[in-house]
Write a protein that holds these residues in place. Structure first.
Motif, PDB file in Angstrom:
ATOM      1  N   UNK A 464     -21.996 -42.925 -73.078  1.00 28.48           N
ATOM      2  CA  UNK A 464     -21.982 -41.538 -73.534  1.00 28.48           C
ATOM      3  C   UNK A 464     -23.382 -40.939 -73.574  1.00 28.48           C
ATOM      4  N   UNK A 465     -24.135 -41.151 -72.531  1.00 25.49           N
ATOM      5  CA  UNK A 465     -25.462 -40.541 -72.422  1.00 25.49           C
ATOM      6  C   UNK A 465     -25.295 -39.137 -71.852  1.00 25.49           C
ATOM      7  N   UNK A 466     -25.652 -38.152 -72.640  1.00 28.99           N
ATOM      8  CA  UNK A 466     -25.476 -36.758 -72.221  1.00 28.99           C
ATOM      9  C   UNK A 466     -26.831 -36.060 -72.140  1.00 28.99           C
ATOM     10  N   UNK A 468     -28.085 -34.379 -69.934  1.00 27.38           N
ATOM     11  CA  UNK A 468     -28.113 -33.067 -69.290  1.00 27.38           C
ATOM     12  C   UNK A 468     -28.231 -31.954 -70.320  1.00 27.38           C
ATOM     13  N   UNK A 469     -27.777 -32.210 -71.563  1.00 27.76           N
ATOM     14  CA  UNK A 469     -27.865 -31.181 -72.597  1.00 27.76           C
ATOM     15  C   UNK A 469     -29.324 -30.860 -72.899  1.00 27.76           C
ATOM     16  N   UNK A 470     -30.148 -31.904 -72.934  1.00 26.94           N
ATOM     17  CA  UNK A 470     -31.587 -31.695 -73.065  1.00 26.94           C
ATOM     18  C   UNK A 470     -32.172 -31.179 -71.761  1.00 26.94           C
ATOM     19  N   UNK A 471     -31.619 -31.655 -70.649  1.00 28.54           N
ATOM     20  CA  UNK A 471     -32.131 -31.263 -69.337  1.00 28.54           C
ATOM     21  C   UNK A 471     -32.071 -29.782 -69.087  1.00 28.54           C
ATOM     22  N   UNK A 472     -31.073 -29.111 -69.632  1.00 27.20           N
ATOM     23  CA  UNK A 472     -30.974 -27.666 -69.421  1.00 27.20           C
ATOM     24  C   UNK A 472     -32.037 -26.891 -70.194  1.00 27.20           C
ATOM     25  N   UNK A 473     -32.800 -27.552 -71.052  1.00 22.80           N
ATOM     26  CA  UNK A 473     -33.957 -26.903 -71.675  1.00 22.80           C
ATOM     27  C   UNK A 473     -35.199 -27.066 -70.805  1.00 22.80           C
ATOM     28  N   UNK A 474     -35.062 -27.806 -69.704  1.00 21.76           N
ATOM     29  CA  UNK A 474     -36.200 -28.062 -68.837  1.00 21.76           C
ATOM     30  C   UNK A 474     -36.942 -29.331 -69.183  1.00 21.76           C
ATOM     31  N   UNK A 475     -36.373 -30.139 -70.079  1.00 22.03           N
ATOM     32  CA  UNK A 475     -37.014 -31.381 -70.523  1.00 22.03           C
ATOM     33  C   UNK A 475     -36.189 -32.560 -70.030  1.00 22.03           C
ATOM     34  N   UNK A 476     -36.830 -33.480 -69.341  1.00 20.55           N
ATOM     35  CA  UNK A 476     -36.137 -34.653 -68.822  1.00 20.55           C
ATOM     36  C   UNK A 476     -36.092 -35.737 -69.889  1.00 20.55           C
ATOM     37  N   UNK A 481     -31.789 -42.042 -75.898  1.00 22.42           N
ATOM     38  CA  UNK A 481     -31.633 -41.704 -77.314  1.00 22.42           C
ATOM     39  C   UNK A 481     -32.552 -40.530 -77.630  1.00 22.42           C
ATOM     40  N   UNK A 482     -31.983 -39.494 -78.225  1.00 20.88           N
ATOM     41  CA  UNK A 482     -32.723 -38.257 -78.394  1.00 20.88           C
ATOM     42  C   UNK A 482     -33.963 -38.433 -79.242  1.00 20.88           C
ATOM     43  N   UNK A 483     -33.929 -39.372 -80.203  1.00 22.01           N
ATOM     44  CA  UNK A 483     -35.080 -39.501 -81.090  1.00 22.01           C
ATOM     45  C   UNK A 483     -36.203 -40.332 -80.466  1.00 22.01           C
ATOM     46  N   UNK A 484     -35.988 -40.874 -79.261  1.00 21.46           N
ATOM     47  CA  UNK A 484     -37.031 -41.643 -78.591  1.00 21.46           C
ATOM     48  C   UNK A 484     -37.778 -40.844 -77.540  1.00 21.46           C
ATOM     49  N   UNK A 485     -37.517 -39.546 -77.441  1.00 17.81           N
ATOM     50  CA  UNK A 485     -38.225 -38.712 -76.468  1.00 17.81           C
ATOM     51  C   UNK A 485     -39.704 -38.643 -76.840  1.00 17.81           C
ATOM     52  N   UNK A 486     -40.622 -38.787 -75.865  1.00 13.08           N
ATOM     53  CA  UNK A 486     -42.052 -38.695 -76.165  1.00 13.08           C
ATOM     54  C   UNK A 486     -42.417 -37.367 -76.826  1.00 13.08           C
ATOM     55  N   UNK A 583     -21.625 -24.785 -64.919  1.00 10.91           N
ATOM     56  CA  UNK A 583     -22.318 -25.825 -64.147  1.00 10.91           C
ATOM     57  C   UNK A 583     -21.372 -26.675 -63.303  1.00 10.91           C
ATOM     58  N   UNK A 584     -20.080 -26.565 -63.556  1.00 11.80           N
ATOM     59  CA  UNK A 584     -19.118 -27.305 -62.748  1.00 11.80           C
ATOM     60  C   UNK A 584     -18.930 -28.748 -63.151  1.00 11.80           C
ATOM     61  N   UNK A 585     -19.473 -29.156 -64.279  1.00 15.31           N
ATOM     62  CA  UNK A 585     -19.280 -30.528 -64.765  1.00 15.31           C
ATOM     63  C   UNK A 585     -19.414 -30.532 -66.278  1.00 15.31           C
ATOM     64  N   UNK A 586     -19.036 -31.659 -66.893  1.00 16.58           N
ATOM     65  CA  UNK A 586     -19.128 -31.816 -68.343  1.00 16.58           C
ATOM     66  C   UNK A 586     -19.652 -33.214 -68.647  1.00 16.58           C
ATOM     67  N   UNK A 587     -19.635 -33.554 -69.923  1.00 12.87           N
ATOM     68  CA  UNK A 587     -20.055 -34.891 -70.311  1.00 12.87           C
ATOM     69  C   UNK A 587     -19.101 -35.966 -69.787  1.00 12.87           C
ATOM     70  N   UNK A 588     -17.903 -35.582 -69.395  1.00 11.30           N
ATOM     71  CA  UNK A 588     -16.988 -36.559 -68.805  1.00 11.30           C
ATOM     72  C   UNK A 588     -17.506 -37.065 -67.461  1.00 11.30           C
ATOM     73  N   UNK A 589     -18.190 -36.188 -66.717  1.00 10.39           N
ATOM     74  CA  UNK A 589     -18.752 -36.601 -65.430  1.00 10.39           C
ATOM     75  C   UNK A 589     -19.865 -37.627 -65.620  1.00 10.39           C
ATOM     76  N   UNK A 590     -20.719 -37.409 -66.609  1.00 11.96           N
ATOM     77  CA  UNK A 590     -21.786 -38.382 -66.848  1.00 11.96           C
ATOM     78  C   UNK A 590     -21.216 -39.683 -67.392  1.00 11.96           C
ATOM     79  N   UNK A 591     -20.195 -39.581 -68.237  1.00 11.76           N
ATOM     80  CA  UNK A 591     -19.554 -40.766 -68.808  1.00 11.76           C
ATOM     81  C   UNK A 591     -18.968 -41.639 -67.708  1.00 11.76           C
ATOM     82  N   UNK A 592     -18.168 -41.040 -66.835  1.00  8.00           N
ATOM     83  CA  UNK A 592     -17.526 -41.812 -65.772  1.00  8.00           C
ATOM     84  C   UNK A 592     -18.539 -42.323 -64.754  1.00  8.00           C
TER      85      UNK A 592
END
Length: 646
Positions: A464-466, A468-476, A481-486, A583-592
């Protein structure tokens, strides 16, 4: 009730296209008195059936550029439309189905037919339940009429006999105009008599409407009245149907209760099925055409994705299978924290979802620890999630501590942010809708300190790594884990949020302090309490988990999806609808896709699953809007109009 209308006959050169369009616009205006919430038109020619519909009043739709272009393309051709067969239109009063979900609006496409319907089928849920061979795709009750007619036709019945059988199954009111895609025919049928028609003097063109007075006005104001000379309106009586042959314009009336075989011989459409198209079908086709990784199912609209010469994405190329430490290692870790004095030795986060419920079972029954279940209720825990929490904790005999936020305030904060977002939609700001649950981390740490335990299980699974939710802010986000981002990327994300707030001051509302607290809890607070994620120890088996939950706890699943992930989360249906639409996809696409990389699924299996799981969850969307308190139809209209990334 709704207003339906139609025109059928020899319009192949006798009626100038501007006059046809003017008469259609007049019929929309006259029918709008019966419903002002949505409108649509279907045009039948010798090449296909084309549908245009919008969740707006008819008087507004006919002024839209898109509708004018549709009419110019489908009804005009050097001043006339030589192959025009018929049109049907609808001005809708919403009774079944959200009007902003395009497939719920009329004309409805189902059973290889296109139809407009006035009335309410009150036993549609029952008819779907007793006809499991039929597949329901929409909320709107019209769909069951068409599917029943088509099912009876597949059994060898004529169109008239199939219509009779279908109406015999219905309870409620139904007046409908239908284009079958495989016959040169137009079907009219009503069990209430809310259908009238008038005929041109030469018997070659007919106009249909829901009320007599609509046709009376039409005759006076029609652009064609001067040369077609319309006769007096005739009622289609209650319990009567009609077939119009689109090749010779002959008409045959029949009784729905006891139809004879048709007196008109209906030809096949061009020898076979005509193509049916609509804007909603075109959106699906565009989504189906998105370029995807040849190994997983991630699309080209995924942030920070790239493909090599073989079409394999960077996420697949850079994937490293996790090393499983095994059950013995997991037991060894549990033994270090086990207490044998009857006091709790760990805290387990339980959301009511699939993974947390299974995790609590595993900890209690397999690791033999003495857990305390912990839930943070921030207002978006569904009743289904609460019931599943109760099932599992009750049967396992586990104490359940619920830390509840100020639910009324939390829901108000979500509403404030949703309404602010709708004024300036941006995919990167969607996580703000879920910001209110991020204090989950803060209270987990606080609770384990109060209880004097070190071990906290925050349940999840490795797929369940999502990010892309952060990615749409322009941050890779690469850590998973969200709390491990530099820190540098955290600052980039913060600058994105500040820019969006500056550009849309509506975000400056009472929710702002709560959102800042959520940002702190997610990205800046030290997550230094000891966790034992199962994902590093034992394989995650979706089928085993689901079967265990059903067997041990009679675990309840959602009615509006066959997927068991996120069903206790009231926000998931809404944000996934946005991601899928834009965007044509959801978290189900990343999950699968993550499952594919671990050889759990084949790519073909994953494609079928995401196609199924990405469909809008209507019941959950309604629950979310009603619970938060915003206008769902307005929200969906805004979402549907956002420029697509595909």
């Amino acid at each position: 009730m709704c207003g339906i209308f139609g025109m059928v006959g020899d319009m192949s050169g006798r009626i100038p296209a501007p006059d046809v369009i003017a008469d259609i616009n007049l019929l929309f205006k006259l029918s709008e008195s019966r419903g002002k919430e949505a409108a649509g038109l279907a045009v039948r020619d010798d090449r296909g059936i084309n549908v245009y519909k919008q969740p707006v009043p008819a008087s507004k739709m006919i002024k839209q550029k898109g509708f004018k272009l549709f009419c110019a393309k489908r009804l005009s051709g050097n001043g006339v439309r030589p192959n025009l067969r018929a049109i049907i239109g609808h001005s809708r009063l919403v009774t079944n189905g959200l009007q902003s979900i395009g497939n719920n609006n009329q004309p409805v496409i189902a059973g290889d037919m296109v139809a407009v319907h006035n009335g309410i089928v009150v036993n549609d849920d029952y008819l779907w339940s007793v006809n499991p061979d039929l597949t329901r795709r929409y909320e709107v009750d019209t769909e069951i009429i068409l599917c029943l007619i088509r099912r009876y036709m597949s059994q060898g019945k004529s169109l008239a006999l199939a219509t009779s059988a279908a109406f015999g199954d219905l309870e409620g009111s139904a007046s409908t105009l239908v284009f079958p895609a495989d016959q040169e025919a137009m079907l009219w049928a009503t069990n209430t008599g809310s259908m009238y028609f008038c005929t041109s003097e030469d018997r070659t063109v007919r106009v249909i409407a829901s009320e007599k007075h609509i046709l009376d006005e039409f005759k006076e104001r029609s652009r064609t009245a001067g040369y077609l000379n319309w006769d007096q309106p005739t009622q289609i009586r209650p319990g009567q149907g009609c077939l119009v042959d689109l090749t010779d314009h002959s008409l045959w009336l029949f009784e729905l209760a006891s139809p004879a075989e048709p007196e008109v011989g209906l030809a096949r459409s061009g020898g076979g099925r005509l193509e049916i198209s609509s804007s909603t079908m075109e959106d699906e086709a565009r989504r189906d055409g998105i370029k995807r990784c040849t190994r997983c199912v991630l699309p080209e609209t995924m942030p920070f994705i790239n493909f090599d010469d073989e079409g394999v994405c960077n996420f697949c190329r850079e994937h490293k299978p996790p090393e499983m430490l095994g059950m013995d290692a997991l037991l060894e870790q549990a033994d270090r924290h086990r207490r044998n004095d009857g006091t709790p030795d760990c805290v387990v986060g339980v959301s009511g979802g699939r993974d947390s419920c299974f995790g609590l079972y595993l900890i209690k029954e397999k690791l033999r620890l003495n857990p305390v279940a912990y839930s943070y209720d921030w207002g978006m825990l569904t009743d289904l999630g609460r019931r599943n929490q109760a099932r599992v904790c009750g049967r396992l005999g586990v104490e359940h501590i619920i830390i509840s936020a100020d639910i009324k305030k939390k829901r108000k904060y979500i509403r404030n942010n949703v309404e602010a977002w709708l004024k300036r939609p941006s995919l990167g700001m969607i996580p703000l809708f879920m910001a209110g649950d991020k204090q989950y981390f803060y209270y987990a740490d606080k609770l384990r300190r109060q209880m004097g335990v070190e071990l906290v299980y925050l349940m999840g699974n490795p797929f369940e790594k999502t990010n892309f939710k952060t990615g749409f802010t322009g941050v890779e986000e690469t850590s998973g884990r969200i709390y491990n981002i530099p820190v540098t990327r955290k600052l980039m994300m913060l600058s994105y949020y500040l820019k969006e707030i500056f550009l849309s001051p509506s975000y400056i509302n009472f929710s702002l302090l709560d959102s800042l607290w959520a940002l702190y809890s997610s990205y800046w607070m030290k997550h230094d309490f000891l966790t034992l994620p199962f994902i590093h120890y034992i394989p995650w088996d979706e089928r085993e988990i689901q079967e265990t939950l059903r067997r041990e706890f009679d675990w309840e699943e959602a009615k509006d999806t066959k997927n068991t992930w996120r069903i206790g989360d009231g926000t998931a249906a809404f944000y996934n609808y946005i991601y899928y639409t834009v965007a044509g996809f959801t978290e189900h696409d990343t999950f699968r896709s993550n499952q594919i990389r671990e050889n759990i699924l084949s790519r073909d299996e994953a494609l079928q699953m995401v196609k199924r799981d990405n469909q809008p969850r209507y019941e959950s969307l309604v629950w979310y809007a009603n619970t938060i308190g915003f206008d769902l139809d307005h929200a969906l209209q805004v979402i549907n109009q956002i420029p697509k990334l595909y």
